[in-house]
Design a protein around this motif. Structure first.
Motif, PDB file in Angstrom:
ATOM      1  N   THR A 187      -3.789   4.639 -25.738  1.00  0.00           N
ATOM      2  CA  THR A 187      -5.235   4.767 -25.836  1.00  0.00           C
ATOM      3  C   THR A 187      -5.915   3.898 -24.782  1.00  0.00           C
ATOM      4  O   THR A 187      -5.338   2.927 -24.304  1.00  0.00           O
ATOM      5  CB  THR A 187      -5.716   4.386 -27.251  1.00  0.00           C
ATOM      6  N   PHE A 188      -7.116   4.257 -24.442  1.00  0.00           N
ATOM      7  CA  PHE A 188      -7.916   3.537 -23.449  1.00  0.00           C
ATOM      8  C   PHE A 188      -7.104   3.230 -22.183  1.00  0.00           C
ATOM      9  O   PHE A 188      -6.478   4.119 -21.646  1.00  0.00           O
ATOM     10  CB  PHE A 188      -8.545   2.273 -24.075  1.00  0.00           C
ATOM     11  N   TRP A 189      -7.080   1.981 -21.732  1.00  0.00           N
ATOM     12  CA  TRP A 189      -6.403   1.691 -20.463  1.00  0.00           C
ATOM     13  C   TRP A 189      -4.901   1.961 -20.567  1.00  0.00           C
ATOM     14  O   TRP A 189      -4.215   2.092 -19.555  1.00  0.00           O
ATOM     15  CB  TRP A 189      -6.632   0.239 -20.024  1.00  0.00           C
ATOM     16  N   GLY A 190      -4.384   1.996 -21.772  1.00  0.00           N
ATOM     17  CA  GLY A 190      -2.970   2.285 -21.971  1.00  0.00           C
ATOM     18  C   GLY A 190      -2.589   3.656 -21.416  1.00  0.00           C
ATOM     19  O   GLY A 190      -1.424   3.910 -21.099  1.00  0.00           O
ATOM     20  N   LEU A 191      -3.579   4.538 -21.286  1.00  0.00           N
ATOM     21  CA  LEU A 191      -3.300   5.879 -20.740  1.00  0.00           C
ATOM     22  C   LEU A 191      -2.850   5.812 -19.275  1.00  0.00           C
ATOM     23  O   LEU A 191      -2.204   6.731 -18.786  1.00  0.00           O
ATOM     24  CB  LEU A 191      -4.535   6.776 -20.866  1.00  0.00           C
ATOM     25  N   ASP A 192      -3.170   4.702 -18.600  1.00  0.00           N
ATOM     26  CA  ASP A 192      -2.709   4.529 -17.216  1.00  0.00           C
ATOM     27  C   ASP A 192      -1.182   4.619 -17.129  1.00  0.00           C
ATOM     28  O   ASP A 192      -0.625   5.089 -16.145  1.00  0.00           O
ATOM     29  CB  ASP A 192      -3.129   3.151 -16.677  1.00  0.00           C
ATOM     30  N   LEU A 193      -0.520   4.165 -18.182  1.00  0.00           N
ATOM     31  CA  LEU A 193       0.949   4.128 -18.183  1.00  0.00           C
ATOM     32  C   LEU A 193       1.556   5.529 -18.115  1.00  0.00           C
ATOM     33  O   LEU A 193       2.676   5.688 -17.641  1.00  0.00           O
ATOM     34  CB  LEU A 193       1.480   3.455 -19.465  1.00  0.00           C
ATOM     35  N   VAL A 194       0.837   6.488 -18.645  1.00  0.00           N
ATOM     36  CA  VAL A 194       1.413   7.830 -18.751  1.00  0.00           C
ATOM     37  C   VAL A 194       0.691   8.850 -17.882  1.00  0.00           C
ATOM     38  O   VAL A 194       0.857  10.056 -18.041  1.00  0.00           O
ATOM     39  CB  VAL A 194       1.439   8.297 -20.229  1.00  0.00           C
ATOM     40  N   THR A 195      -0.129   8.337 -16.961  1.00  0.00           N
ATOM     41  CA  THR A 195      -0.840   9.218 -16.036  1.00  0.00           C
ATOM     42  C   THR A 195      -0.091   9.205 -14.700  1.00  0.00           C
ATOM     43  O   THR A 195       0.191   8.142 -14.163  1.00  0.00           O
ATOM     44  CB  THR A 195      -2.291   8.719 -15.842  1.00  0.00           C
ATOM     45  N   GLY A 234     -12.004  12.157 -19.120  1.00  0.00           N
ATOM     46  CA  GLY A 234     -11.899  13.477 -18.491  1.00  0.00           C
ATOM     47  C   GLY A 234     -10.521  13.746 -17.891  1.00  0.00           C
ATOM     48  O   GLY A 234     -10.409  14.356 -16.825  1.00  0.00           O
ATOM     49  N   ILE A 235      -9.476  13.268 -18.583  1.00  0.00           N
ATOM     50  CA  ILE A 235      -8.114  13.474 -18.063  1.00  0.00           C
ATOM     51  C   ILE A 235      -7.612  14.850 -18.504  1.00  0.00           C
ATOM     52  O   ILE A 235      -7.780  15.246 -19.666  1.00  0.00           O
ATOM     53  CB  ILE A 235      -7.147  12.377 -18.581  1.00  0.00           C
ATOM     54  N   LYS A 236      -7.010  15.577 -17.560  1.00  0.00           N
ATOM     55  CA  LYS A 236      -6.470  16.900 -17.899  1.00  0.00           C
ATOM     56  C   LYS A 236      -5.001  16.769 -18.285  1.00  0.00           C
ATOM     57  O   LYS A 236      -4.314  15.856 -17.832  1.00  0.00           O
ATOM     58  CB  LYS A 236      -6.625  17.848 -16.716  1.00  0.00           C
ATOM     59  N   ARG A 237      -4.547  17.712 -19.099  1.00  0.00           N
ATOM     60  CA  ARG A 237      -3.171  17.649 -19.611  1.00  0.00           C
ATOM     61  C   ARG A 237      -2.121  17.547 -18.494  1.00  0.00           C
ATOM     62  O   ARG A 237      -1.132  16.847 -18.616  1.00  0.00           O
ATOM     63  CB  ARG A 237      -2.860  18.874 -20.496  1.00  0.00           C
ATOM     64  N   ASP A 238      -2.364  18.266 -17.382  1.00  0.00           N
ATOM     65  CA  ASP A 238      -1.345  18.264 -16.328  1.00  0.00           C
ATOM     66  C   ASP A 238      -1.352  16.967 -15.498  1.00  0.00           C
ATOM     67  O   ASP A 238      -0.541  16.799 -14.598  1.00  0.00           O
ATOM     68  CB  ASP A 238      -1.467  19.500 -15.427  1.00  0.00           C
ATOM     69  N   GLU A 239      -2.271  16.075 -15.829  1.00  0.00           N
ATOM     70  CA  GLU A 239      -2.270  14.772 -15.146  1.00  0.00           C
ATOM     71  C   GLU A 239      -1.328  13.789 -15.831  1.00  0.00           C
ATOM     72  O   GLU A 239      -1.038  12.720 -15.301  1.00  0.00           O
ATOM     73  CB  GLU A 239      -3.682  14.176 -15.116  1.00  0.00           C
ATOM     74  N   PHE A 240      -0.857  14.166 -17.042  1.00  0.00           N
ATOM     75  CA  PHE A 240       0.047  13.281 -17.773  1.00  0.00           C
ATOM     76  C   PHE A 240       1.501  13.512 -17.375  1.00  0.00           C
ATOM     77  O   PHE A 240       1.892  14.607 -16.974  1.00  0.00           O
ATOM     78  CB  PHE A 240      -0.072  13.519 -19.288  1.00  0.00           C
ATOM     79  N   LEU A 241       2.305  12.482 -17.555  1.00  0.00           N
ATOM     80  CA  LEU A 241       3.750  12.611 -17.365  1.00  0.00           C
ATOM     81  C   LEU A 241       4.281  13.519 -18.476  1.00  0.00           C
ATOM     82  O   LEU A 241       3.680  13.624 -19.550  1.00  0.00           O
ATOM     83  CB  LEU A 241       4.401  11.231 -17.467  1.00  0.00           C
ATOM     84  N   PRO A 242       5.442  14.136 -18.242  1.00  0.00           N
ATOM     85  CA  PRO A 242       5.962  15.065 -19.250  1.00  0.00           C
ATOM     86  C   PRO A 242       6.351  14.397 -20.579  1.00  0.00           C
ATOM     87  O   PRO A 242       6.530  15.090 -21.582  1.00  0.00           O
ATOM     88  CB  PRO A 242       7.199  15.670 -18.581  1.00  0.00           C
ATOM     89  N   CYS A 243       6.435  13.058 -20.591  1.00  0.00           N
ATOM     90  CA  CYS A 243       6.805  12.387 -21.850  1.00  0.00           C
ATOM     91  C   CYS A 243       5.709  12.541 -22.909  1.00  0.00           C
ATOM     92  O   CYS A 243       5.981  12.393 -24.105  1.00  0.00           O
ATOM     93  CB  CYS A 243       7.111  10.919 -21.600  1.00  0.00           C
ATOM     94  N   ILE A 244       4.488  12.820 -22.479  1.00  0.00           N
ATOM     95  CA  ILE A 244       3.390  12.971 -23.452  1.00  0.00           C
ATOM     96  C   ILE A 244       3.508  14.327 -24.145  1.00  0.00           C
ATOM     97  O   ILE A 244       3.377  15.373 -23.529  1.00  0.00           O
ATOM     98  CB  ILE A 244       2.015  12.813 -22.747  1.00  0.00           C
TER      99      ILE A 244
END
Lengths: 103, 167
Positions: B42-50, B136-146
């Protein structure tokens, strides 16, 4: 619980063998059954053999990452072959002590 | 008959390099002990999986009282990095490079590798819906682990009986 194969084998409080020299393939098979594995396949043996080799050479059971990098077996496959705590399970089955280290 | 397996859930709310590791290391240890693992970013933690952020996580020496000059091998005892020095351009990049090289020397996997290991080991990882919408993060911006983007309420549901660690 009592099994003839394990009669003369000594274990520590957590169930790890205290003397890796007492180990045999038969002991591995019996311990594997106790750990809930139905049968040991060639893939299982590849990992057990690797752990025996590195464990005896260094005196320490390998960690998860040392197993995957050393054998080339993927993390996914390792967890499938030895579900729920692969490194500890293999260490037990391979007659080694508890693996140390965080990765 | 079947006993419920132990379950640990981590909430990762920080995106700094030093705060990325606790959940990854403990989560990996938990999987190694046969414990179920769920991680909620959550929040800045999303940087880890972007994808665009994961390899660029940083640690800033400014206002970090734990950062001592002696960590770099200087005989300076308990002397910290003065905040004034910390604001010099390049200091954050230097500190981040320094921490990464120290961890590499120890054989510690990168954040990206850790996430892959955790995912392969069976950890379930989710993004926080409210933050994802806000940033405003899109699903394809995440690593596949999400696996999915879920609400806080979904997370509470899926962690019933789990031990929860907030980072």
């Amino acid at each position: 619980m009592a099994d003839a194969t394990l009669a003369s084998v000594s274990f520590d409080a957590e169930g790890y063998m205290t003397d890796p020299n007492q180990w045999s393939k038969e002991i591995s098979e019996t311990l594997a059954r106790q750990e809930g594995l139905a049968a040991l396949t060639a893939e299982h043996w590849k990992i057990i053999d690797f752990c025996r080799q590195t464990g005896l050479a260094s005196g320490k059971a390998p960690t998860l990452r040392q197993i995957t990098t050393g054998t080339g077996i993927s993390t996914k496959d390792l967890f499938a072959l030895f579900p729920k705590g692969p490194a500890k399970k293999v260490a037990k089955i391979a007659g080694l002590g508890k693996p140390e280290g965080c990765v | 008959m079947a006993e419920k397996n132990r379950h640990i859930a981590f909430i990762c709310s920080k995106g700094d390099l030093d705060m990325a590791y606790p959940a990854l290391i403990m989560g990996w240890a938990a999987l190694g002990n046969g414990v179920d693992v769920t991680i909620f970013f959550t929040f800045w933690g999303l940087d880890l999986v972007t994808k665009k952020r994961v390899d660029k996580l940083e640690i800033a020496p400014v206002a970090n009282t734990s950062f001592k000059m002696s960590m770099m091998g200087l005989p300076t005892g308990n002397l910290g990095i003065p905040n004034l020095m910390g604001i010099i351009p390049g200091m954050t990049a230097f500190a981040s490079w320094f921490m990464k090289s120290k961890m590499k020397a120890l054989g510690t996997p990168t954040v990206r590798e850790y996430l892959e290991m955790l995912s392969d080991g069976g950890a379930k990882m989710y993004g926080c819906k409210m933050t994802v919408d806000m940033f405003g993060i899109k699903r394809d911006e995440f690593l596949p682990c999400i696996k999915d983007v879920v609400t806080a309420s979904d997370f509470i549901d899926m962690t019933e009986g789990a031990q929860i660690i907030f980072i």
